[in-house]
Design a protein around this motif. Structure first.
Motif, mmCIF file in Angstrom:
data_model
loop_
_atom_site.group_PDB
_atom_site.id
_atom_site.type_symbol
_atom_site.label_atom_id
_atom_site.label_comp_id
_atom_site.label_asym_id
_atom_site.label_seq_id
_atom_site.Cartn_x
_atom_site.Cartn_y
_atom_site.Cartn_z
ATOM 1 N N TYR A 34 0.845 -1.191 0.000
ATOM 2 C CA TYR A 34 0.000 0.000 0.000
ATOM 3 C C TYR A 34 0.882 1.243 0.000
ATOM 4 C CZ TYR A 34 -4.430 -2.336 1.184
ATOM 5 O OH TYR A 34 -5.577 -3.098 1.157
ATOM 6 N N TYR A 36 0.515 5.409 0.861
ATOM 7 C CA TYR A 36 -0.219 6.555 1.364
ATOM 8 C C TYR A 36 0.715 7.762 1.293
ATOM 9 C CZ TYR A 36 -4.013 3.814 3.529
ATOM 10 O OH TYR A 36 -5.096 2.991 3.754
ATOM 11 N N TYR A 46 -4.844 7.810 1.005
ATOM 12 C CA TYR A 46 -4.601 6.585 0.269
ATOM 13 C C TYR A 46 -4.264 6.906 -1.185
ATOM 14 C CZ TYR A 46 -5.848 2.486 -2.541
ATOM 15 O OH TYR A 46 -5.844 1.470 -3.457
ATOM 16 N N HIS A 49 -2.727 0.490 -4.127
ATOM 17 C CA HIS A 49 -2.177 -0.720 -3.539
ATOM 18 C C HIS A 49 -2.159 -1.830 -4.587
ATOM 19 C CE1 HIS A 49 -6.441 -1.788 -2.977
ATOM 20 N NE2 HIS A 49 -6.066 -3.034 -2.782
ATOM 21 N N THR B 107 -9.295 -1.045 2.124
ATOM 22 C CA THR B 107 -8.437 0.116 2.299
ATOM 23 C C THR B 107 -8.915 0.971 3.464
ATOM 24 O OG1 THR B 107 -7.943 0.130 -0.049
ATOM 25 C CG2 THR B 107 -7.576 2.188 1.148
ATOM 26 N N TYR B 109 -9.265 4.601 5.193
ATOM 27 C CA TYR B 109 -9.341 6.007 4.814
ATOM 28 C C TYR B 109 -9.307 6.862 6.077
ATOM 29 C CZ TYR B 109 -10.644 4.335 0.212
ATOM 30 O OH TYR B 109 -10.631 3.715 -1.013
#
Lengths: 111, 119
Positions: A34, A36, A46, A49, B107, B109
């Motif tokens: 991932y 970020y 984000y 990924h 994911t 957030y």
């Protein structure tokens, strides 16, 4: 989760591609990579990924090597607003609720 | 706009005060998280809630008290804090918590964070 290694800082000229590397040599088969980023004084955002295949979205591309021991985040046309700390995180299904951010790479986009 | 809203964005409180941080997510997620980010330190996970139930407390002092009344709201109640508790507190959400979760689509957030200063 596997530990990641990133350069502390990088510079990139505005309009050029920014290539941010990440090493994750101990990654296991079910762990995802991932990315970020955190712009100063804001929450992490984000980016993208992937597991094995290269991935692309509206923000960036993620290139993962065939042995999965390293990856590169590519911002195709860096802008001044892309200046941020970029975090590469390896995360498995059983580590889903604890993202280990590390210290990341501070990317500075230069006019 | 990430769909995770935190209030207040900035809070200054004395060591004897009681205050609360609020987080609301509009993403239909079932898991919510509190993270702490101190100056020049990596983010630290504090608490995890899944379907309103606390599933993780990462050895957080009792002066931090979380509350999750439903899957969309998360609070962090603060009392008798210390100056070293001054930090950026981040709320986050994801579709699922861990264990048996599908690998894709989970994911996390984050909200914009609440800057806390304890004086």
């Amino acid at each position: 989760d596997a530990k990641t290694t990133q350069p502390t800082s990088m510079d990139c000229a505005e309009g050029r591609a920014a290539n941010l590397p990440c090493n994750h040599s101990t990654i296991s088969g079910n762990e995802y990579v991932y990315w970020y980023r955190q712009i100063h004084s804001q929450g992490p955002q984000y980016i993208i990924h992937g597991l094995k295949n290269n991935e692309t979205n509206e923000m960036a591309s993620l290139i993962i090597t065939e042995d999965r021991k390293s990856s590169t985040l590519i911002l195709p046309h860096a802008t001044l607003r892309d200046t941020a700390v970029y975090y590469c995180i390896v995360r498995g299904e059983d580590g889903a609720n604890n993202l280990f951010f590390g210290t990341g790479t501070r990317l500075t986009v230069i006019p | 706009e990430t769909g995770v809203t935190q209030t207040p964005r900035h809070l200054v409180m004395g060591m004897t005060n009681k205050k609360s941080l609020k987080c609301e997510q509009h993403l239909g997620h079932n898991a919510m998280y509190w993270y702490k980010q101190s100056a020049k330190k990596p983010l630290e996970l504090m608490f995890v809630y899944n379907f309103k139930e606390q599933t993780e407390n990462n050895s957080v002092p009792s002066r931090f008290s979380p509350e999750c009344p439903n899957s969309s709201h998360l609070f962090l109640h603060l009392h008798t804090l210390q100056p070293e508790d001054s930090a950026l507190y981040l709320c986050a959400s994801s579709p699922y918590e861990r264990l048996n979760s599908p690998p894709l689509g989970n994911t996390i957030y984050f909200g914009e964070g609440s800057w806390l200063t304890v004086v």
